[in-house]
Structures are given as structure tokens and as C-alpha cells.
Motif scaffolding. Sequence first.
Motif, PDB file in Angstrom:
ATOM      1  N   ARG A  97      -1.627   6.097  -6.552  1.00 51.04           N
ATOM      2  CA  ARG A  97      -2.739   5.257  -6.116  1.00 51.04           C
ATOM      3  C   ARG A  97      -3.843   5.062  -7.154  1.00 51.04           C
ATOM      4  O   ARG A  97      -4.231   3.917  -7.420  1.00 51.04           O
ATOM      5  CB  ARG A  97      -3.318   5.807  -4.817  1.00 51.04           C
ATOM      6  CG  ARG A  97      -4.180   4.805  -4.091  1.00 51.04           C
ATOM      7  CD  ARG A  97      -4.546   5.290  -2.728  1.00 51.04           C
ATOM      8  NE  ARG A  97      -5.498   6.383  -2.811  1.00 51.04           N
ATOM      9  CZ  ARG A  97      -5.857   7.147  -1.786  1.00 51.04           C
ATOM     10  NH1 ARG A  97      -5.301   6.947  -0.618  1.00 51.04           N
ATOM     11  NH2 ARG A  97      -6.731   8.112  -1.907  1.00 51.04           N
ATOM     12  N   TRP A 128       0.833  -1.197   0.000  1.00 51.31           N
ATOM     13  CA  TRP A 128       0.000   0.000   0.000  1.00 51.31           C
ATOM     14  C   TRP A 128       0.881   1.266   0.000  1.00 51.31           C
ATOM     15  O   TRP A 128       0.616   2.226  -0.726  1.00 51.31           O
ATOM     16  CB  TRP A 128      -0.930  -0.008   1.215  1.00 51.31           C
ATOM     17  CG  TRP A 128      -1.987   1.030   1.129  1.00 51.31           C
ATOM     18  CD1 TRP A 128      -2.058   2.185   1.833  1.00 51.31           C
ATOM     19  CD2 TRP A 128      -3.112   1.014   0.259  1.00 51.31           C
ATOM     20  NE1 TRP A 128      -3.163   2.897   1.459  1.00 51.31           N
ATOM     21  CE2 TRP A 128      -3.834   2.210   0.494  1.00 51.31           C
ATOM     22  CE3 TRP A 128      -3.591   0.131  -0.700  1.00 51.31           C
ATOM     23  CZ2 TRP A 128      -4.997   2.525  -0.197  1.00 51.31           C
ATOM     24  CZ3 TRP A 128      -4.747   0.455  -1.375  1.00 51.31           C
ATOM     25  CH2 TRP A 128      -5.438   1.627  -1.122  1.00 51.31           C
ATOM     26  N   ASP A 155       0.987   4.126  -3.014  1.00 48.29           N
ATOM     27  CA  ASP A 155       0.280   5.337  -2.599  1.00 48.29           C
ATOM     28  C   ASP A 155       0.531   6.559  -3.501  1.00 48.29           C
ATOM     29  O   ASP A 155      -0.410   7.275  -3.833  1.00 48.29           O
ATOM     30  CB  ASP A 155       0.618   5.669  -1.143  1.00 48.29           C
ATOM     31  CG  ASP A 155      -0.439   6.560  -0.527  1.00 48.29           C
ATOM     32  OD1 ASP A 155      -1.631   6.282  -0.779  1.00 48.29           O
ATOM     33  OD2 ASP A 155      -0.083   7.532   0.144  1.00 48.29           O
TER      34      ASP A 155
END
Lengths: 178, 248
Positions: free
Chosen positions: B214, B207, B211
Motif C-alpha cells: 500500500r 484496493w 493493499d
Amino acid sequence: MGPIEQIFFTIGIMITLIGLARGYIRELGSTLIILSALFLLTFFQSRILAALKLVDGGQCTDTSCNGLYFLIFAGLFAVMVFAGYAGKTLYISGSPIDQPGKFLLDIAVGALNGYLISGTIWYYLDRFDYPFRNLTGFQSPLTTEAQKMLQYLPPNLFDNPVYWIVPVIILLILSVRG
Amino acid sequence: MYGTQQCCGGINLIDGWTTAPFTLPGLLTFLLFLGFFAALGWRHGAMREFIVFITAVGGWLVLQSKGGIFVTLVNLGSMFTAFVEGGGLTGNTDEAFEAAFDAPDWVTASSRDGFLFLLWVLLVLFIYWLSGRLIKKSNHNGWAILWGIGNGLFVTQIFLPRLMQLFSPGYMVSGPPTEVIETGEVSINAFLRNGAFLIGQTINRFWALIDPVRPVALLILLTLFLLFVNWMIGSPKYRWSGGSGKSK
């Protein structure tokens, strides 16, 4: 009534269970309809709001018609999703894979649909400042977790609404090519 | 457990390992690793993979809790060899017994961990080979992939710290083996926690990695997921129909 994220988690889990019962092949058709609905609503959101402001003839102030706006957007979304599940819809047929792969895919696609549906409804509640507070018992402020989750609600994920329709188009093209 | 062990003059290597952002090569290596074990599982078949998994986990637990028995058996071999060399089988028993009691241990306290690890590797390889020969029918299905990934995750936990030791000599062995050796108790809980930790860290780092980009990364993930689901449908046909599913 508990924190709002608990309510939407519950809704998401219920939709996941529906997905489990229907199977991932039928759920995939619903997913494509939901993605199309998200594209339409996010793409035309500003235009719909502008049209509504024209129609009301200046009767609505900044927040006075939030309840009406929420009903219109959430209602449009609900109608499209309902059509995707129960109406004249995109139907995909084929043979599923063996267990436990089928079970995992049923859960995964069901969870995706649950997230898309409950997250979008929550987004419109937040977008229009949580109308009908007397009916729902909503209390502000949101919990810290809920505030973090807001940025991950489906309509907030993509800067460009066209992103929502890209996977739909790719899958439809692939299906036409066989 | 992680993030608290220190070595090498206070350099917290494990903490650095867990909190450092996942690099793309690192992530791809991990996914490639799991993909390799999933493919291996598919090829090997569900029942064979299951037996290998049970052997790997069971063998590891037994060796960590009752490893002393195997160490003693091997060291008895050292004593017997010294006994034979001292003439114990030809009648010179007093000197032979003396030589046997003075015989050095083949497995000492410092090499105990390495010996048990080697024993475990040999056991898993033997069962892997044996299951392939004895079990004729082993389904190539989703279970095979799951057991393959399970084997991959378990082997990662056992091998990764040792590989790190190989390339960074100051790196401390962490994870289930260390905890079990230190406490002298078998801890399935520690194994499960480490497995969950490994998966959680991978998701967190993944993640963090995506990011900055994203929206595009999520679009690619969503599209790949839907393509994968579509690929998992045998002879898929799209058509417009009523809610009952009958085409019109």
C-alpha cells in the motif's frame, strides 16, 4: 454533535469547494505546500515531542499535556497550510484545460487538499486522545466506520515520512527543467 | 442480481467473477479498455461520441422493450418469400397463402436475443460511421473523453457477458439485457446499478490488489496524479509569490 467522521467530512467538503473556486492550477501549489508540511511534521514529530518533554521539565504526565501538544502540532500545520493558501507561497501560473475537464480537476485536486487537511487535523486529535472534550462534545468510543478510517488518515498512510516529499521534489525538478 | 444467478450444475460463475480478487492483468485489461475508449472518444469528438452514446443506450432500450416489432417484421419477410415461391405473384394464391402460413420463422424464440443483439451492434456501427461523415465539427475536449468512457462502460456491460459465454459456454448472460428480457420491462435503474457496480468492484479489487504494498502503491498513485495535473496546465510556471498571486 454527530459522529466525528461527519465533522471531518464536512471540513473536507468545504475545502473541496474552496478548491473549486480557486481552480486546480492554484490548488496544485497549495497541495505541494501541504505535502511539504506533512513531511516536516511527520519527520520531526518524535524530535519535537522529545524537545517538548525536555522543556516542560517533567511537569507533564503521559496524558496531561495532550491538549498543549495537539495545539502545537495542529497549530504548526494550520500555519503552514494557511501560508500555502494566503501567504507567500508557491504560485503556479498557466492556462487551464477546457470544461468539463477543468471542473473535474478542480474537484479532484480540491478533494485531495480537503482530505489532507481535515485528515491531518483528525490524526492529531486521535494521536493526542481527543483533548478538549468538554469544548468539542466528543464522545467515545468512535463509530466502527470512524475506527476503520483512522488507518487511512494522511500521517498513517506512509511508513516513511520521506514519501511525502517525493512527489514535491519530482514536480519541482520538472518545473526547473521546463 | 449479481451473485444470485446459478448455472452449470450449481456453479455460481457470476458470484465467483464478482468476488474473486482482481489480478493485475485483469485490472490492466480493464484500464486499457477504458483508456482505449477514452482515446477513441477524444479522436472521434464530443458531439459524435454523444450521438453514438445516445444511439447505443436508446437503441438498446427500444430493442429490449419493443424488440418484438422487429422480430415480427423479419418473420413477415419469411412469409412473403414463401408466398412468392408458392406462386402468389403469378395467380396461384391459395397454395401461396398456404405456403406463407406454413413458412418457418427466420427468428425463433431461441434466436430472438441473438438477433436483437446483432441488430443493436449494426445500428451502433452504422451511427458511428454516419456521425463521422455528417458531423464535420466535433470538439476534441474533456467531454469527448467522458462520452468515450461512457460508451466504453455501456459496451462493456453488453459485450462482457457474451464474451464470457463465448469462452465459457456455461456462463449465463447477466446484467441489463437478461433482466429486461425476463421482466419484459425497460429498466434504466438496472443499467445504472450495473454501471455503479462495475466501477465499485473495480475500485474494491484495485484496493485489494495494492493493499500488500500500500505505501509504495499510494506514493506512485499520488505522484502520477500530481504529474497528470501538472501536465494538464498549459505552459506551467512555478514561482514564489504573495497570496494575491503576483510574483515578487
